[in-house]
Design a protein around this motif. Sequence first.
Motif, mmCIF file in Angstrom:
data_model
loop_
_atom_site.group_PDB
_atom_site.id
_atom_site.type_symbol
_atom_site.label_atom_id
_atom_site.label_comp_id
_atom_site.label_asym_id
_atom_site.label_seq_id
_atom_site.Cartn_x
_atom_site.Cartn_y
_atom_site.Cartn_z
ATOM 1 N N CYS A 110 12.026 -38.437 39.889
ATOM 2 C CA CYS A 110 13.158 -39.295 40.269
ATOM 3 C C CYS A 110 14.079 -39.528 39.079
ATOM 4 O O CYS A 110 15.310 -39.496 39.222
ATOM 5 C CB CYS A 110 12.654 -40.633 40.812
ATOM 6 N N VAL A 111 13.500 -39.774 37.902
ATOM 7 C CA VAL A 111 14.315 -39.960 36.695
ATOM 8 C C VAL A 111 15.140 -38.708 36.427
ATOM 9 O O VAL A 111 16.338 -38.781 36.121
ATOM 10 C CB VAL A 111 13.418 -40.311 35.494
ATOM 11 N N ALA A 112 14.515 -37.538 36.545
ATOM 12 C CA ALA A 112 15.233 -36.283 36.312
ATOM 13 C C ALA A 112 16.357 -36.091 37.325
ATOM 14 O O ALA A 112 17.461 -35.640 36.976
ATOM 15 C CB ALA A 112 14.258 -35.108 36.365
ATOM 16 N N MET A 113 16.100 -36.425 38.572
ATOM 17 C CA MET A 113 17.134 -36.298 39.604
ATOM 18 C C MET A 113 18.320 -37.205 39.315
ATOM 19 O O MET A 113 19.488 -36.803 39.467
ATOM 20 C CB MET A 113 16.532 -36.625 40.972
ATOM 21 N N LEU A 114 18.039 -38.433 38.885
ATOM 22 C CA LEU A 114 19.127 -39.359 38.569
ATOM 23 C C LEU A 114 19.884 -38.897 37.335
ATOM 24 O O LEU A 114 21.112 -39.063 37.256
ATOM 25 C CB LEU A 114 18.564 -40.767 38.367
ATOM 26 N N ALA A 115 19.188 -38.327 36.355
ATOM 27 C CA ALA A 115 19.864 -37.813 35.164
ATOM 28 C C ALA A 115 20.853 -36.711 35.539
ATOM 29 O O ALA A 115 21.970 -36.646 35.003
ATOM 30 C CB ALA A 115 18.843 -37.299 34.155
ATOM 31 N N HIS A 116 20.464 -35.838 36.460
ATOM 32 C CA HIS A 116 21.386 -34.816 36.955
ATOM 33 C C HIS A 116 22.536 -35.467 37.720
ATOM 34 O O HIS A 116 23.701 -35.100 37.533
ATOM 35 C CB HIS A 116 20.639 -33.838 37.866
ATOM 36 N N LEU A 117 22.212 -36.403 38.583
ATOM 37 C CA LEU A 117 23.224 -37.038 39.428
ATOM 38 C C LEU A 117 24.279 -37.748 38.593
ATOM 39 O O LEU A 117 25.470 -37.751 38.944
ATOM 40 C CB LEU A 117 22.539 -38.031 40.375
ATOM 41 N N GLY A 128 14.148 -42.438 30.996
ATOM 42 C CA GLY A 128 14.330 -43.512 31.953
ATOM 43 C C GLY A 128 13.010 -43.925 32.551
ATOM 44 O O GLY A 128 11.956 -43.351 32.252
ATOM 45 N N CYS A 129 13.064 -44.928 33.408
ATOM 46 C CA CYS A 129 11.844 -45.418 34.040
ATOM 47 C C CYS A 129 12.198 -46.160 35.312
ATOM 48 O O CYS A 129 13.342 -46.558 35.529
ATOM 49 C CB CYS A 129 11.083 -46.350 33.094
ATOM 50 N N SER A 130 11.208 -46.332 36.151
ATOM 51 C CA SER A 130 11.365 -47.175 37.330
ATOM 52 C C SER A 130 11.122 -48.619 36.932
ATOM 53 O O SER A 130 10.428 -48.908 35.945
ATOM 54 C CB SER A 130 10.392 -46.754 38.434
ATOM 55 N N THR A 131 11.688 -49.530 37.696
ATOM 56 C CA THR A 131 11.515 -50.959 37.467
ATOM 57 C C THR A 131 11.327 -51.629 38.823
ATOM 58 O O THR A 131 11.355 -50.971 39.862
ATOM 59 C CB THR A 131 12.744 -51.560 36.757
ATOM 60 N N ARG A 328 2.217 -53.166 39.502
ATOM 61 C CA ARG A 328 3.076 -53.210 40.683
ATOM 62 C C ARG A 328 2.761 -51.986 41.527
ATOM 63 O O ARG A 328 2.294 -50.963 41.009
ATOM 64 C CB ARG A 328 4.561 -53.233 40.314
ATOM 65 N N PRO A 329 2.979 -52.065 42.824
ATOM 66 C CA PRO A 329 2.607 -50.939 43.682
ATOM 67 C C PRO A 329 3.484 -49.718 43.458
ATOM 68 O O PRO A 329 4.666 -49.837 43.123
ATOM 69 C CB PRO A 329 2.795 -51.509 45.095
ATOM 70 N N GLY A 330 2.892 -48.551 43.650
ATOM 71 C CA GLY A 330 3.644 -47.310 43.548
ATOM 72 C C GLY A 330 4.404 -46.970 44.813
ATOM 73 O O GLY A 330 5.122 -45.968 44.853
ATOM 74 N N ALA A 331 4.268 -47.782 45.836
ATOM 75 C CA ALA A 331 4.830 -47.441 47.146
ATOM 76 C C ALA A 331 6.338 -47.223 47.105
ATOM 77 O O ALA A 331 6.862 -46.285 47.713
ATOM 78 C CB ALA A 331 4.486 -48.545 48.155
ATOM 79 N N GLN A 332 7.057 -48.107 46.389
ATOM 80 C CA GLN A 332 8.512 -47.996 46.390
ATOM 81 C C GLN A 332 8.983 -46.747 45.646
ATOM 82 O O GLN A 332 9.984 -46.137 46.028
ATOM 83 C CB GLN A 332 9.132 -49.257 45.786
ATOM 84 N N VAL A 333 8.300 -46.380 44.567
ATOM 85 C CA VAL A 333 8.661 -45.161 43.847
ATOM 86 C C VAL A 333 8.435 -43.944 44.740
ATOM 87 O O VAL A 333 9.266 -43.021 44.795
ATOM 88 C CB VAL A 333 7.861 -45.047 42.540
ATOM 89 N N VAL A 334 7.330 -43.934 45.441
ATOM 90 C CA VAL A 334 7.051 -42.835 46.374
ATOM 91 C C VAL A 334 8.122 -42.794 47.463
ATOM 92 O O VAL A 334 8.604 -41.712 47.845
ATOM 93 C CB VAL A 334 5.647 -42.998 46.984
ATOM 94 N N ALA A 335 8.520 -43.965 47.963
ATOM 95 C CA ALA A 335 9.561 -44.014 48.996
ATOM 96 C C ALA A 335 10.898 -43.515 48.454
ATOM 97 O O ALA A 335 11.674 -42.892 49.183
ATOM 98 C CB ALA A 335 9.702 -45.435 49.530
ATOM 99 N N GLN A 336 11.181 -43.794 47.170
ATOM 100 C CA GLN A 336 12.415 -43.276 46.579
ATOM 101 C C GLN A 336 12.400 -41.753 46.531
ATOM 102 O O GLN A 336 13.395 -41.097 46.873
ATOM 103 C CB GLN A 336 12.589 -43.834 45.170
ATOM 104 N N TYR A 337 11.279 -41.193 46.108
ATOM 105 C CA TYR A 337 11.186 -39.739 46.058
ATOM 106 C C TYR A 337 11.300 -39.146 47.456
ATOM 107 O O TYR A 337 11.974 -38.125 47.662
ATOM 108 C CB TYR A 337 9.874 -39.310 45.401
#
Length: 472
Positions: A110-117, A128-131, A328-337
């Motif tokens: 996700c960080v790599a995708m946002l860096a491209h975007l 970068g990192c998730s928060t 914190r749960p990984g659920a939201q990061v997985v949902a972002q991907y």
Amino acid sequence: MPLHQGPDASAPRHERRLALNPFFGEADPIGGMTDAPPRHQLPDGPLPPMSAYQIVHDELMLDGNSRLNLATFVTTWMEPQAGVLMSECRDKNMIDKDEYPRTAELERRCVAMLAHLWNAPDPTTAVGCSTTGSSEACMLAGMALKRRWAKRNADRYAGGARPNLVMGVNVQVCWDKFCNFWEVEPRLVPMEGDRFHLDAESAAALCDENTIGVVAVLGSTFDGSYEPVAEICAALDALQERTGLDIPVHVDGASGAMIAPFLDEDLVWDFRLPRVSSINTSGHKYGLVYPGVGWALWRSPAELPEDLVFRVNYLGGDMPTFALNFSRPGAQVVAQYYTFLRLGRDGYRVVQQTTRDVARGLAERIEAMGDFRLLTRGNQLPVFAFTTASDVTSFDVFDVSRRLRERGWLVPAYTFPANREDLSVLRVVCRNGFSADLAELFVEDLKRLLPELRRQSHPFTHDKGAATSFHH
């Protein structure tokens, strides 16, 4: 010898207990509820699971309907498949990257995708990192700005120089918190006339040798407008030429960083501007994920001081981590991907364009009623603000907000900050899931209550400070 043998009734009682977790079944299936459980202390004993569920469920029915909440920027609808994935991952702790390596890998992607975007010079080296959301991401970006300034000005900082941060008075409250928590002087540019956010000239004028950075907001929560990031950077370039001061810019793209790349591709606001050192966004806003997930990215490792980065072993390698929260749960990061994978650029473009179309169409219909004046039209963020027309004296925006709530619509009414405390507005946030059909129902309800509002002798709001419903 019998084929089947019953339990040994002579065995001690503790050996004959059914070895089940108490949560697996009702603790007391025949017990009736004669007394309501206490609300502010633990009850003496357990309740049947359905009883506990029903008590909590019934109280939550009094919450507002999130799909009719036009105040929040936060995602209120996702596909069922995303919900299934989140349910499967809610027990995974995001901080345990070595124990949940695939979840950690999805975060990295996700960080790599946002860096491209966001057009990082080298997306492979952008960090970068998730928060938990943009508020935490802003705190991290602010910490990096302050630490870099402190290193450049070590002697002066030790001698009592106080760092400052330049931003518009319209910034989200998390920036006030950052300045308070990390002892940074907030230098706020007030609103003036019809300018409701930061402008380049005012930003540069407030900068000095103690300025750690300038915050530019891509999508103000007050009215949905973009701040002129490129103009701010140009003004700071000119300042550097005159004075030698090199002031970095952080872009708070809580909402706009997931709108502009798809709908405003010619707008230069991101890492294409060399002065932009970091960007944050809310995955749980126009990133289209349930709360809470945010993202913080830096142009390159040079913008993120190494002493702020903690490193953990990840599959035998090195995984940098930089966050305020731990478990914190990984659920939201997985949902972002999942959402990135599911929609892609074209899918995001269609979703965001539809949302903007709904916002612009709704704004035009509200303006056509004649009782209101638009401040913005939803042509940047899918968000617009409006106030009562100058000739309307029988009601105000707080009356409208209160009456709409009777129909289930949550529309914030609030007063603008300095120097426009005289201006009170309503704001509508259009999100994925707020369809054209729902917009039509909203217009019908607004039209239905207008005749009663027009018949009022005067606005019913006596204390605008108490009446405001804007808290984010």
